[in-house]
Design a protein around this motif. Structure first.
Motif, mmCIF file in Angstrom:
data_model
loop_
_atom_site.group_PDB
_atom_site.id
_atom_site.type_symbol
_atom_site.label_atom_id
_atom_site.label_comp_id
_atom_site.label_asym_id
_atom_site.label_seq_id
_atom_site.Cartn_x
_atom_site.Cartn_y
_atom_site.Cartn_z
ATOM 1 N N ARG A 151 9.941 -53.947 3.321
ATOM 2 C CA ARG A 151 10.551 -54.354 2.036
ATOM 3 C C ARG A 151 12.031 -53.994 1.990
ATOM 4 N NH1 ARG A 151 5.543 -53.305 -0.507
ATOM 5 N NH2 ARG A 151 5.988 -51.095 -0.730
ATOM 6 N N ARG A 152 12.337 -52.781 2.466
ATOM 7 C CA ARG A 152 13.743 -52.323 2.443
ATOM 8 C C ARG A 152 14.612 -53.180 3.350
ATOM 9 N NH1 ARG A 152 12.715 -45.832 3.154
ATOM 10 N NH2 ARG A 152 11.709 -45.493 1.155
ATOM 11 N N ARG A 153 14.089 -53.461 4.562
ATOM 12 C CA ARG A 153 14.857 -54.259 5.514
ATOM 13 C C ARG A 153 15.024 -55.689 4.991
ATOM 14 N NH1 ARG A 153 16.384 -52.815 10.645
ATOM 15 N NH2 ARG A 153 16.859 -50.925 9.540
ATOM 16 N N TYR A 154 13.976 -56.190 4.306
ATOM 17 C CA TYR A 154 14.009 -57.543 3.732
ATOM 18 C C TYR A 154 15.146 -57.631 2.701
ATOM 19 C CZ TYR A 154 12.398 -61.664 1.170
ATOM 20 O OH TYR A 154 12.324 -62.888 0.554
ATOM 21 N N LYS A 155 15.211 -56.617 1.864
ATOM 22 C CA LYS A 155 16.244 -56.586 0.813
ATOM 23 C C LYS A 155 17.634 -56.560 1.456
ATOM 24 C CE LYS A 155 17.278 -53.999 -3.416
ATOM 25 N NZ LYS A 155 18.418 -53.134 -3.098
ATOM 26 N N GLU A 156 17.789 -55.690 2.460
ATOM 27 C CA GLU A 156 19.077 -55.546 3.151
ATOM 28 C C GLU A 156 19.511 -56.880 3.781
ATOM 29 O OE1 GLU A 156 18.774 -52.232 5.914
ATOM 30 O OE2 GLU A 156 20.311 -53.130 7.183
ATOM 31 N N LEU A 157 18.578 -57.540 4.458
ATOM 32 C CA LEU A 157 18.932 -58.779 5.161
ATOM 33 C C LEU A 157 19.165 -59.937 4.193
ATOM 34 C CD1 LEU A 157 16.511 -58.560 8.223
ATOM 35 C CD2 LEU A 157 18.982 -58.216 8.224
ATOM 36 N N THR A 158 18.340 -60.051 3.150
ATOM 37 C CA THR A 158 18.537 -61.167 2.209
ATOM 38 C C THR A 158 19.844 -60.973 1.429
ATOM 39 O OG1 THR A 158 16.989 -60.076 0.718
ATOM 40 C CG2 THR A 158 16.143 -61.968 1.903
ATOM 41 N N GLU A 159 20.206 -59.719 1.181
ATOM 42 C CA GLU A 159 21.490 -59.475 0.500
ATOM 43 C C GLU A 159 22.664 -59.930 1.368
ATOM 44 O OE1 GLU A 159 21.407 -55.382 -0.722
ATOM 45 O OE2 GLU A 159 20.178 -55.844 -2.488
ATOM 46 N N LYS A 160 22.447 -59.920 2.687
ATOM 47 C CA LYS A 160 23.498 -60.383 3.603
ATOM 48 C C LYS A 160 23.446 -61.897 3.783
ATOM 49 C CE LYS A 160 23.448 -56.750 6.984
ATOM 50 N NZ LYS A 160 23.398 -56.568 8.433
ATOM 51 N N GLY A 161 22.483 -62.550 3.100
ATOM 52 C CA GLY A 161 22.397 -64.012 3.161
ATOM 53 C C GLY A 161 21.467 -64.529 4.237
ATOM 54 N N GLU A 162 20.746 -63.618 4.919
ATOM 55 C CA GLU A 162 19.835 -64.101 5.970
ATOM 56 C C GLU A 162 18.530 -64.587 5.345
ATOM 57 O OE1 GLU A 162 19.324 -61.936 9.594
ATOM 58 O OE2 GLU A 162 21.353 -61.151 9.470
ATOM 59 N N ILE A 163 17.977 -65.637 5.914
ATOM 60 C CA ILE A 163 16.714 -66.168 5.401
ATOM 61 C C ILE A 163 15.613 -65.688 6.319
ATOM 62 C CG2 ILE A 163 15.400 -68.281 4.922
ATOM 63 C CD1 ILE A 163 18.277 -69.548 4.462
ATOM 64 N N ILE A 164 14.701 -64.930 5.736
ATOM 65 C CA ILE A 164 13.678 -64.299 6.573
ATOM 66 C C ILE A 164 12.392 -64.137 5.771
ATOM 67 C CG2 ILE A 164 14.604 -61.990 6.039
ATOM 68 C CD1 ILE A 164 13.791 -61.855 9.347
ATOM 69 N N ASP A 165 11.276 -64.168 6.473
ATOM 70 C CA ASP A 165 9.984 -64.058 5.816
ATOM 71 C C ASP A 165 9.508 -62.594 5.895
ATOM 72 O OD1 ASP A 165 7.326 -64.992 4.997
ATOM 73 O OD2 ASP A 165 6.799 -64.524 7.071
ATOM 74 N N LEU A 166 9.048 -62.062 4.772
ATOM 75 C CA LEU A 166 8.683 -60.642 4.702
ATOM 76 C C LEU A 166 7.572 -60.283 5.697
ATOM 77 C CD1 LEU A 166 8.969 -57.860 3.306
ATOM 78 C CD2 LEU A 166 7.393 -58.666 1.549
ATOM 79 N N ALA A 167 6.561 -61.157 5.793
ATOM 80 C CA ALA A 167 5.437 -60.863 6.697
ATOM 81 C C ALA A 167 5.895 -60.826 8.153
ATOM 82 C CB ALA A 167 4.334 -61.900 6.500
ATOM 83 N N THR A 168 6.790 -61.748 8.515
ATOM 84 C CA THR A 168 7.313 -61.792 9.892
ATOM 85 C C THR A 168 8.106 -60.519 10.180
ATOM 86 O OG1 THR A 168 7.595 -64.150 9.537
ATOM 87 C CG2 THR A 168 8.620 -63.250 11.509
ATOM 88 N N LEU A 169 8.881 -60.114 9.202
ATOM 89 C CA LEU A 169 9.707 -58.914 9.342
ATOM 90 C C LEU A 169 8.828 -57.677 9.559
ATOM 91 C CD1 LEU A 169 12.692 -58.227 9.219
ATOM 92 C CD2 LEU A 169 12.441 -57.802 6.792
ATOM 93 N N GLN A 170 7.747 -57.608 8.778
ATOM 94 C CA GLN A 170 6.830 -56.466 8.907
ATOM 95 C C GLN A 170 6.203 -56.430 10.309
ATOM 96 O OE1 GLN A 170 4.356 -55.621 5.494
ATOM 97 N NE2 GLN A 170 2.760 -54.777 6.816
ATOM 98 N N GLN A 171 5.886 -57.600 10.806
ATOM 99 C CA GLN A 171 5.316 -57.689 12.162
ATOM 100 C C GLN A 171 6.326 -57.227 13.213
ATOM 101 O OE1 GLN A 171 4.141 -61.658 13.131
ATOM 102 N NE2 GLN A 171 2.262 -61.517 11.946
ATOM 103 N N GLU A 172 7.576 -57.665 13.034
ATOM 104 C CA GLU A 172 8.636 -57.304 13.991
ATOM 105 C C GLU A 172 8.832 -55.784 14.005
ATOM 106 O OE1 GLU A 172 12.223 -55.640 14.711
ATOM 107 O OE2 GLU A 172 12.458 -56.665 12.783
ATOM 108 N N ILE A 173 8.824 -55.184 12.823
ATOM 109 C CA ILE A 173 9.024 -53.737 12.714
ATOM 110 C C ILE A 173 7.849 -52.994 13.369
ATOM 111 C CG2 ILE A 173 9.037 -51.829 11.024
ATOM 112 C CD1 ILE A 173 10.890 -53.462 9.312
ATOM 113 N N ALA A 174 6.632 -53.451 13.084
ATOM 114 C CA ALA A 174 5.434 -52.807 13.642
ATOM 115 C C ALA A 174 5.432 -52.930 15.166
ATOM 116 C CB ALA A 174 4.177 -53.427 13.045
#
Ligand code: CDP
Length: 228
Positions: A154-177
């Motif tokens: 969630r934190r990384r999602y917020k950081e990246l979307t604030e920078k204008g990147e388009i990303i899916d939360l579930a994909t991000l969680q998978q990448e982190i795991a």
């Protein structure tokens, strides 16, 4: 005058290490060394070559390249051989490849040697995966900062979307795991909590709360060392 310490902050991806380390370092007048940015820089340099994955080539690049930090008020600027890579090393292509690069022995040897030189005089706060276990096993203060994988995503999602990147939360969680798994299971210097590190779960804490907690710990330690 208080003694300037060596502080190690380790932990998994997206636990907030760099945001917190930067705040704490600024407040205490310490240098902040983002060792993840160093492995990201090696990965960036290798990707520039467009070559296929090759441990020897990557090791040679790591041994030769000059990584420099130029801290500014709001951003810790990073340069590789004089070229600014501050933004480039945060891109998805680097993030997806960095754990593989960071698992290469000679790459780690080259980075650890630089990190030890940067920290030997004290007054330094270093964050990464192996700072308390390998780089500075005798650090004055060791913190293992973590949070649930959901909260870190969630934190990384917020950081990246604030920078204008388009990303899916579930994909991000998978990448982190996936990155945590690679970092924890690698043979050389895997991500793990040092026995004498303080475990800090920041899932229910704000950045300001975590930073204030660490600042208090450092100040207590500085005073103890000073009075001995
Ligand atoms: O900021 P984020 O949590 O995404 O990761 P980072 O601190 O920028 O680190 C990127 C990657 O570098 C990690 O996933 C590790 O594979 C590697 N790394 C490492 O192996 N040892 C370190 N001391 C720091 C980072």
């Amino acid at each position: 005058m208080n003694k300037k310490l060596v502080i190690a902050i380790d932990g998994p991806a997206g636990a907030g290490k760099s945001t917190i380390a930067k705040l704490v370092a600024e407040k205490l007048g310490y240098a902040y060394i983002d060792t993840g940015a160093m492995y990201r820089s090696v990965t960036w340099k290798f990707l520039q070559t467009k070559a296929a994955f090759d441990e020897q080539l990557i090791s040679e690049l790591a041994e030769r390249m000059v990584i420099e930090f130029r801290p500014e008020a709001s951003v810790n600027r990073v340069f590789v051989d004089g070229v600014e890579v501050t933004e480039a090393i945060r891109k998805a292509e680097v993030t997806c490849n960095v754990s593989k690069v960071a698992a290469i022995g000679p790459v780690r040897e080259a980075m650890v040697a630089q990190q030890r030189r940067m920290g030997e005089a004290g007054g330094v706060l270093m964050d990464g995966r192996d700072i308390g276990t390998v780089v500075f096993p005798h650090a004055d203060l060791k913190i293992f900062l973590t949070a649930t994988v959901e909260e870190r995503a969630r934190r990384r999602y917020k950081e990246l979307t604030e920078k204008g990147e388009i990303i899916d939360l579930a994909t991000l969680q998978q990448e982190i795991a996936q990155r945590d798994k690679q970092d924890s299971e690698r043979e050389i210097s895997p991500l793990r909590q040092a026995e004498d590190a303080l475990l800090l779960d920041s899932s229910d804490m704000t950045i300001a709360e975590v930073a204030a907690f660490i600042i208090r710990l450092v100040q207590e330690k500085e005073n103890v060392l000073c009075n001995n």
